[in-house]
Scaffold this motif. Structure first.
Motif, PDB file in Angstrom:
ATOM      1  N   UNK A 138      -3.576 -20.074  -8.024  1.00  0.00           N
ATOM      2  CA  UNK A 138      -3.768 -19.852  -6.578  1.00  0.00           C
ATOM      3  C   UNK A 138      -2.682 -18.947  -6.009  1.00  0.00           C
ATOM      4  N   UNK A 139      -1.428 -19.233  -6.363  1.00  0.00           N
ATOM      5  CA  UNK A 139      -0.329 -18.405  -5.864  1.00  0.00           C
ATOM      6  C   UNK A 139      -0.454 -16.965  -6.329  1.00  0.00           C
ATOM      7  N   UNK A 140      -0.841 -16.801  -7.586  1.00  0.00           N
ATOM      8  CA  UNK A 140      -1.004 -15.473  -8.180  1.00  0.00           C
ATOM      9  C   UNK A 140      -2.065 -14.667  -7.425  1.00  0.00           C
ATOM     10  N   UNK A 141      -3.223 -15.243  -7.231  1.00  0.00           N
ATOM     11  CA  UNK A 141      -4.307 -14.529  -6.539  1.00  0.00           C
ATOM     12  C   UNK A 141      -3.921 -14.179  -5.109  1.00  0.00           C
ATOM     13  N   UNK A 142      -3.177 -15.071  -4.446  1.00  0.00           N
ATOM     14  CA  UNK A 142      -2.825 -14.844  -3.050  1.00  0.00           C
ATOM     15  C   UNK A 142      -1.718 -13.812  -2.859  1.00  0.00           C
ATOM     16  N   UNK A 143      -1.043 -13.406  -3.944  1.00  0.00           N
ATOM     17  CA  UNK A 143      -0.052 -12.335  -3.780  1.00  0.00           C
ATOM     18  C   UNK A 143      -0.718 -11.011  -3.391  1.00  0.00           C
ATOM     19  N   UNK A 144      -2.046 -10.960  -3.490  1.00  0.00           N
ATOM     20  CA  UNK A 144      -2.771  -9.759  -3.067  1.00  0.00           C
ATOM     21  C   UNK A 144      -2.869  -9.665  -1.549  1.00  0.00           C
ATOM     22  N   UNK A 145      -2.727 -10.785  -0.851  1.00  0.00           N
ATOM     23  CA  UNK A 145      -2.927 -10.816   0.602  1.00  0.00           C
ATOM     24  C   UNK A 145      -2.040  -9.837   1.369  1.00  0.00           C
ATOM     25  N   UNK A 146      -0.741  -9.706   1.043  1.00  0.00           N
ATOM     26  CA  UNK A 146       0.106  -8.783   1.822  1.00  0.00           C
ATOM     27  C   UNK A 146      -0.386  -7.343   1.847  1.00  0.00           C
ATOM     28  N   UNK A 147      -1.172  -6.936   0.846  1.00  0.00           N
ATOM     29  CA  UNK A 147      -1.682  -5.559   0.828  1.00  0.00           C
ATOM     30  C   UNK A 147      -2.619  -5.300   1.998  1.00  0.00           C
ATOM     31  N   UNK A 148      -3.187  -6.358   2.563  1.00  0.00           N
ATOM     32  CA  UNK A 148      -4.149  -6.222   3.659  1.00  0.00           C
ATOM     33  C   UNK A 148      -3.536  -6.636   5.001  1.00  0.00           C
ATOM     34  N   UNK A 149      -2.207  -6.752   5.025  1.00  0.00           N
ATOM     35  CA  UNK A 149      -1.497  -7.119   6.249  1.00  0.00           C
ATOM     36  C   UNK A 149      -0.699  -5.925   6.754  1.00  0.00           C
ATOM     37  N   UNK A 150      -0.390  -5.928   8.036  1.00  0.00           N
ATOM     38  CA  UNK A 150       0.391  -4.832   8.617  1.00  0.00           C
ATOM     39  C   UNK A 150       1.838  -5.225   8.879  1.00  0.00           C
ATOM     40  N   UNK A 151       2.145  -6.505   8.790  1.00  0.00           N
ATOM     41  CA  UNK A 151       3.525  -6.965   8.993  1.00  0.00           C
ATOM     42  C   UNK A 151       3.776  -8.210   8.159  1.00  0.00           C
TER      43      UNK A 151
END
Length: 418
Positions: free
Chosen positions: A309-322
């Motif tokens: 779960x942690x591994x997959x969620x490291x992708x989230x910051x790529x779609x954030x602006x801050x």
């Protein structure tokens, strides 16, 4: 349950009173501190020299090859030798290799082929270090304390790694990459000196008298027969070969992920790696105190789910602006928390069921199986990074990793024996 609770309460206090074990752990902490500094400096150096993700993946793949090819031979040889002397000699050798790397880089003479040579030589030395360390623990601790001892060792060495990662960014920024790697070389030398002072209890292998007459080939075959008889050890080896394969994109692409996706520098890489290790420290500390209250199978499955779960969620910051770096850090922390839960019970189980005189070669064989697909994963990661974005790779491989927990849930033998 009561017996497990008592063992859990005894853990930390009893371990501290065992002087040889604490000396052994101090030596490991020093070498791990240097390793963690080197991991940042080396990856930074490679990326600066080449700028190639494919080459970074290739180097990591080469790093695994000596262990896969020579690991079992090294483990069988370690079973015939003093693990203390093996660790002292290999740490000294690794210090020399790292020092030569720093010297060539400082002189501006370091080339790509040098990186491959030093990577192979360092990995060859590690082939001997790992089984020697594994076979040392049951000699320094009673069997009832193996789970607590392995958890504490993991936490202590990871704490040293965390300190090294925190220092790496500052060292690179202040004294440069070359001096940072020189420091790593000195730490290996210090670790060898500390290890030479560890007082190992008297140990007489049941086969000490006949071992000289036996060939290394027959002893290696013995390890295969033992692993075949213990199906759970074989299954766990295959499982963690898969886990290692899935983690390769994160291991190979962590530096470009920090630089390109998170728009951070060496400090960002240190922070991310530090939070990953910080999670391992916290998970290991919890394991040393509370792990004996739970079945090993529950701990392993829970750890794999957290890791995936942690591994997959490291992708989230790529779609954030801050808040990209802090968010990535949180999920790296979650990954770290899952690692000791997933790995420590299996290491302890290996030590519990394997006779002491075979522990070096059996642990080396298991390590070979676990690492068998890592070179392919490393090479594939570098190639896939040119076709897909890093966040997509992290999501796909994180989900695939987490799904392996479902296979464990369906295995009655795993749940029963662990």
């Amino acid at each position: 349950m009561n017996e497990g609770a008592v063992a859990g309460k005894q853990g930390l206090g009893e371990l501290i009173r065992i002087r040889p074990y604490m000396q052994f752990m101090l030596s490991k902490m020093v070498s791990r501190f240097g390793d963690s500094i080197d991991s940042i400096a080396y990856s930074w150096m490679v990326y600066i020299l080449t700028g190639s993700k494919v080459l970074m993946g290739t180097l990591l793949a080469v790093n695994f090859l000596p262990n896969i090819v020579f690991g079992l031979f090294a483990g069988a040889l370690v079973d015939r030798l003093s693990p203390k002397k093996v660790i002292v000699m290999t740490n000294t050798g690794r210090g020399v290799m790292v020092g030569l790397t720093a010297l060539l880089f400082a002189l501006g003479q370091l080339e790509v082929w040098h990186l491959f040579v030093f990577t192979v030589l360092n990995s060859l030395l590690e082939c001997f270090t790992s089984p020697a360390e594994v076979s040392s623990v049951p000699r320094l601790l009673p069997q009832s304390m193996l789970l607590s001892g392995n958890a504490m060792t993991s936490s202590a060495t990871r704490l040293a790694e965390l300190a090294g990662l925190a220092a790496a960014g500052a060292l690179i920024a202040t004294v440069g990459i070359a001096w940072t790697i020189w420091i790593d070389a000195a730490l290996f030398a210090l670790s060898a000196i500390l290890m030479s002072r560890v007082d190992y209890p008297e140990w007489m292998s049941p086969r000490a008298v006949s071992s000289g007459a036996k060939s290394l080939i027959s002893e290696m075959a013995e390890a295969f027969h033992f692993l075949r008889k213990h199906a759970l050890l074989f299954v766990s080896s295959v499982l963690f070969a898969w886990v290692n394969f899935c983690l390769m994109p994160f291991n190979v692409l962590r530096t470009p992920y920090v630089m390109e996706t998170l728009q951070a520098g060496a400090w960002g890489l240190s922070l991310l790696s530090g939070l990953l290790v910080g999670g391992i420290v916290l998970g290991g500390l919890w394991m040393s105190q509370q792990g004996t209250r739970y079945r090993k199978s529950v701990l392993v499955i829970t750890g794999i789910v957290m890791l995936g779960c942690g591994y997959a969620m490291t992708a989230l910051p790529a779609y954030m602006t801050s808040f990209q770096l802090p968010t990535a850090g949180v999920f790296c922390l979650l990954m770290g928390l899952g690692i000791p839960l997933a790995t420590t019970p299996l290491v302890s189980y290996l030590m519990e069921v394997t006779p002491g005189h075979m522990l070096g070669r059996v642990s080396a064989l298991q390590s070979m199986l676990v690492l068998s697909v890592s070179p392919l994963g490393s090479l594939l990661s570098g190639v896939l990074a040119d076709w897909f974005s890093m966040p997509i790779l992290f999501i796909v491989f994180g989900v695939l990793l987490g799904l392996s927990a479902i296979l464990l849930l369906t295995s009655k033998s795993f749940r029963r024996e662990m």
